[in-house]
Design a protein around this motif. Structure first.
Motif, PDB file in Angstrom:
ATOM      1  N   LEU A 190     166.443  72.506  34.281  1.00 41.81           N
ATOM      2  CA  LEU A 190     165.594  72.996  33.190  1.00 41.81           C
ATOM      3  C   LEU A 190     165.493  72.037  31.999  1.00 41.81           C
ATOM      4  N   PRO A 191     166.564  71.285  31.653  1.00 41.72           N
ATOM      5  CA  PRO A 191     166.432  70.365  30.512  1.00 41.72           C
ATOM      6  C   PRO A 191     165.274  69.384  30.637  1.00 41.72           C
ATOM      7  N   ALA A 192     164.984  68.942  31.858  1.00 44.08           N
ATOM      8  CA  ALA A 192     163.860  68.025  32.040  1.00 44.08           C
ATOM      9  C   ALA A 192     162.550  68.689  31.645  1.00 44.08           C
ATOM     10  N   PHE A 193     162.377  69.961  32.015  1.00 41.21           N
ATOM     11  CA  PHE A 193     161.164  70.692  31.651  1.00 41.21           C
ATOM     12  C   PHE A 193     161.138  71.003  30.155  1.00 41.21           C
ATOM     13  N   ALA A 194     162.314  71.268  29.570  1.00 52.10           N
ATOM     14  CA  ALA A 194     162.369  71.515  28.126  1.00 52.10           C
ATOM     15  C   ALA A 194     161.950  70.279  27.350  1.00 52.10           C
ATOM     16  N   THR A 195     162.357  69.110  27.810  1.00 56.49           N
ATOM     17  CA  THR A 195     161.957  67.865  27.145  1.00 56.49           C
ATOM     18  C   THR A 195     160.457  67.651  27.238  1.00 56.49           C
ATOM     19  N   LEU A 196     159.898  67.930  28.410  1.00 60.06           N
ATOM     20  CA  LEU A 196     158.445  67.795  28.571  1.00 60.06           C
ATOM     21  C   LEU A 196     157.686  68.778  27.689  1.00 60.06           C
ATOM     22  N   ALA A 197     158.329  69.910  27.347  1.00 63.95           N
ATOM     23  CA  ALA A 197     157.696  70.924  26.498  1.00 63.95           C
ATOM     24  C   ALA A 197     157.813  70.606  25.014  1.00 63.95           C
ATOM     25  N   GLY A 198     158.472  69.509  24.667  1.00 63.71           N
ATOM     26  CA  GLY A 198     158.546  69.107  23.263  1.00 63.71           C
ATOM     27  C   GLY A 198     159.901  69.250  22.618  1.00 63.71           C
ATOM     28  N   VAL A 199     160.896  69.740  23.348  1.00 64.09           N
ATOM     29  CA  VAL A 199     162.246  69.848  22.793  1.00 64.09           C
ATOM     30  C   VAL A 199     162.885  68.457  22.796  1.00 64.09           C
ATOM     31  N   SER A 200     163.635  68.146  21.740  1.00 59.59           N
ATOM     32  CA  SER A 200     164.264  66.831  21.661  1.00 59.59           C
ATOM     33  C   SER A 200     165.256  66.656  22.804  1.00 59.59           C
ATOM     34  N   PRO A 201     165.401  65.440  23.334  1.00 58.39           N
ATOM     35  CA  PRO A 201     166.324  65.213  24.456  1.00 58.39           C
ATOM     36  C   PRO A 201     167.751  65.653  24.141  1.00 58.39           C
ATOM     37  N   MET A 202     168.178  65.499  22.883  1.00 55.70           N
ATOM     38  CA  MET A 202     169.539  65.871  22.511  1.00 55.70           C
ATOM     39  C   MET A 202     169.757  67.377  22.643  1.00 55.70           C
TER      40      MET A 202
ATOM     41  N   GLY B 104     174.298  58.067  28.108  1.00 49.65           N
ATOM     42  CA  GLY B 104     174.150  59.151  27.136  1.00 49.65           C
ATOM     43  C   GLY B 104     174.533  60.492  27.722  1.00 49.65           C
ATOM     44  N   LEU B 105     174.167  60.712  28.990  1.00 47.21           N
ATOM     45  CA  LEU B 105     174.521  61.962  29.655  1.00 47.21           C
ATOM     46  C   LEU B 105     176.027  62.063  29.829  1.00 47.21           C
ATOM     47  N   LEU B 106     176.648  60.952  30.229  1.00 42.37           N
ATOM     48  CA  LEU B 106     178.101  60.942  30.375  1.00 42.37           C
ATOM     49  C   LEU B 106     178.783  61.156  29.033  1.00 42.37           C
ATOM     50  N   ASP B 107     178.232  60.554  27.982  1.00 38.61           N
ATOM     51  CA  ASP B 107     178.808  60.709  26.647  1.00 38.61           C
ATOM     52  C   ASP B 107     178.758  62.161  26.181  1.00 38.61           C
ATOM     53  N   SER B 108     177.723  62.897  26.595  1.00 40.06           N
ATOM     54  CA  SER B 108     177.606  64.304  26.199  1.00 40.06           C
ATOM     55  C   SER B 108     178.712  65.152  26.799  1.00 40.06           C
ATOM     56  N   PHE B 109     179.236  64.775  27.972  1.00 45.47           N
ATOM     57  CA  PHE B 109     180.340  65.512  28.571  1.00 45.47           C
ATOM     58  C   PHE B 109     181.683  65.143  27.964  1.00 45.47           C
ATOM     59  N   LEU B 110     181.734  64.000  27.333  1.00 41.33           N
ATOM     60  CA  LEU B 110     183.001  63.510  26.792  1.00 41.33           C
ATOM     61  C   LEU B 110     183.086  63.673  25.281  1.00 41.33           C
ATOM     62  N   GLY B 111     182.125  64.364  24.690  1.00 37.78           N
ATOM     63  CA  GLY B 111     182.183  64.643  23.264  1.00 37.78           C
ATOM     64  C   GLY B 111     182.131  63.411  22.380  1.00 37.78           C
TER      65      GLY B 111
ATOM     66  N   PRO C  38     176.457  71.598  17.393  1.00 35.79           N
ATOM     67  CA  PRO C  38     176.035  71.720  15.984  1.00 35.79           C
ATOM     68  C   PRO C  38     175.094  70.603  15.535  1.00 35.79           C
ATOM     69  N   ASN C  39     175.436  69.349  15.845  1.00 38.92           N
ATOM     70  CA  ASN C  39     174.574  68.236  15.445  1.00 38.92           C
ATOM     71  C   ASN C  39     173.212  68.305  16.129  1.00 38.92           C
ATOM     72  N   SER C  40     173.215  68.711  17.406  1.00 41.62           N
ATOM     73  CA  SER C  40     171.948  68.830  18.130  1.00 41.62           C
ATOM     74  C   SER C  40     171.066  69.910  17.523  1.00 41.62           C
ATOM     75  N   LEU C  41     171.667  71.031  17.133  1.00 39.15           N
ATOM     76  CA  LEU C  41     170.918  72.135  16.526  1.00 39.15           C
ATOM     77  C   LEU C  41     170.333  71.720  15.182  1.00 39.15           C
TER      78      LEU C  41
END
Length: 438
Positions: A375-387, A56-63, A190-193
């Motif tokens: 920071l994304p790891a901490f954002a996820t722990l704070a309740g932000v969706s992984p995407m 999934g992480l690799l897919d995020s870099f490749l659009g 856009p989709n993540s937002l």
């Protein structure tokens, strides 16, 4: 608004700049189209709905190209891995060190070696990708023929992406390789937002969404500050001569040493290496050790993943700064032109002084870069969706900010050369009001 429209008009009134922008857009459109062309012999309906973990992480870099099993399914990442290997060889092996010092001919030879190594790495990664990610029921042709043909297609796709990146650098605006990675990342924003907004359905959720956007704003500002931070070393030049009662030739300039001289490359290099443990462990997933590596390095929220990632970023920041900023060359250039740093003797002492300053500013810069990256790891722990949490720092945000600023600076330079007001409201960017030593 009127000023903005005037600036856009000025940009497109410069023929060379207009051509470069259109070339860049054309190359990026081709890259995005290749992310939706599925490999021959694959039934898209049988593919996993979304890639998880490291995929999934690799897919995020490749659009989305990785998840789509597209002909650009591996994108530019094998080229990044090959570049890392070649740059490490330039430190460890004398032959590669000599090539690096041979100027243009040496760089061409290193580029050829990088391309050959890219082909080898892509062939290996394509076999792993076809085996580990594409399920057997999605293949509608002979499996052996599919793997051979698809490996060739994926390798050709990566080489074509590399060619697109080089064309963007030569004929377009910005660094082509970084631009391809950025466009893949930003295509998911856009989709993540929208997903993050719709997932906060109730009134309290909307307030939380607003707080998340405020936090995102401050994180972006911090990344911009890191990217633009500069330590200026004052430089004096001896007066050349006196004519008509006035002194000519005497100037006070500065050497701008960036806190983050390496830009986004340490993040890209570190992320490329972070993909390897899980990929190489796939054939051994039935063993305890193989399962540990897959589980640990497929989840960006694990402590081991984040600690390893942070250490790699710090190391690559120092490494890339060392090969891009040479204090000895700067000191020699100052000495040849009659320049000196106040209180420091020209020559060796100037080189040592610059190296000391560079080390002092690179250390906190690399640490801050590593903190932002995890920071994304901490954002996820704070309740932000992984995407959506991927845009709270990490590779995604750092690459986007770095590439966008670099592109804007190039556009700014074209405007100033044609005596137009720049993109900034004041018409000035940091350092323009003073002379700089390049």
């Amino acid at each position: 608004m009127k000023k903005f429209i005037t600036t856009i008009r000025n940009i497109f009134s410069i023929e060379e700049l207009r051509t470069r922008i259109l070339n860049t857009l054309g190359f990026l459109i081709i890259f995005r189209l290749g992310s939706f062309i599925v490999l021959p012999g694959v039934n898209p309906d049988q593919l996993p709905e979304s890639a998880d973990g490291i995929f999934g992480l690799l897919d995020s870099f490749l659009g989305g190209a990785f998840n789509n099993a597209a002909i650009f399914g591996l994108g530019i990442m094998p080229y990044i891995s090959a570049s890392i290997v070649v740059q490490l060889l330039t430190i460890a092996i004398p032959h590669f060190q000599r090539l690096q010092k041979e100027g243009e001919s040496g760089r061409k030879r290193l580029t050829q070696i990088t391309r050959v190594l890219t082909i080898i790495i892509t062939l290996g990664q394509s076999i792993g990708y076809l085996t580990a990610y594409i399920p057997g029921e999605a293949v509608v042709v002979d499996p052996l023929f599919f793997k051979i043909s698809s490996a060739i297609i994926l390798t050709s796709g990566t080489m074509f992406c590399m060619w697109l990146g080089e064309r963007i650098t030569d004929k377009g605006i910005g660094n082509g390789i970084s631009m391809l990675i950025m466009i893949g990342i930003i295509s998911r924003f856009p989709n993540s937002l929208i997903f993050e907004f719709t997932s906060k359905g109730d009134q309290g959720g909307i307030i939380l969404f607003v707080l998340e956007m405020v936090a995102l704003f401050f994180v972006v500002m911090a990344v911009v500050a890191l990217t633009k931070a500069v330590r200026r070393i004052p430089v004096n030049y001896a007066k050349a001569h006196v004519s008509g009662g006035r002194a000519y030739g005497g100037q006070r300039q500065y050497i701008p040493l960036k806190v983050n001289s390496s830009g986004v490359m340490p993040i890209i290099f570190a992320q490329a290496l972070m993909f390897l443990p899980a990929l190489f462990a796939q054939p051994f997933q039935d063993t305890d050790l193989g399962n540990y590596f897959i589980t640990t390095f497929s989840n960006y929220q694990t402590p081991v993943y984040n600690i390893t990632f942070a250490i790699l970023i710090i190391l690559f920041t120092f490494f890339y700064t060392a090969i891009t900023v040479n204090p000895t060359e700067i000191a020699d250039g100052l000495k040849r032109n009659g320049g000196f740093i106040p209180g420091v003797k020209p020559g060796k002492e100037t080189s040592e002084y610059l190296d000391s300053v560079l080390t002092k500013i690179t250390l906190p810069g690399s640490i801050f870069l590593a903190i932002v990256a995890i920071l994304p790891a901490f954002a996820t722990l704070a309740g932000v969706s992984p995407m959506f949490s991927q845009f709270y720092g990490g590779t995604s945000l750092l690459i986007m900010v770095g590439v966008i600023l670099d592109t804007l600076q190039q556009i700014e330079s074209y405007l100033l050369m044609r005596h137009y007001e720049g993109l900034m409201k004041s018409g000035k960017v940091k350092g323009r009001s003073e002379a700089a030593v390049v």
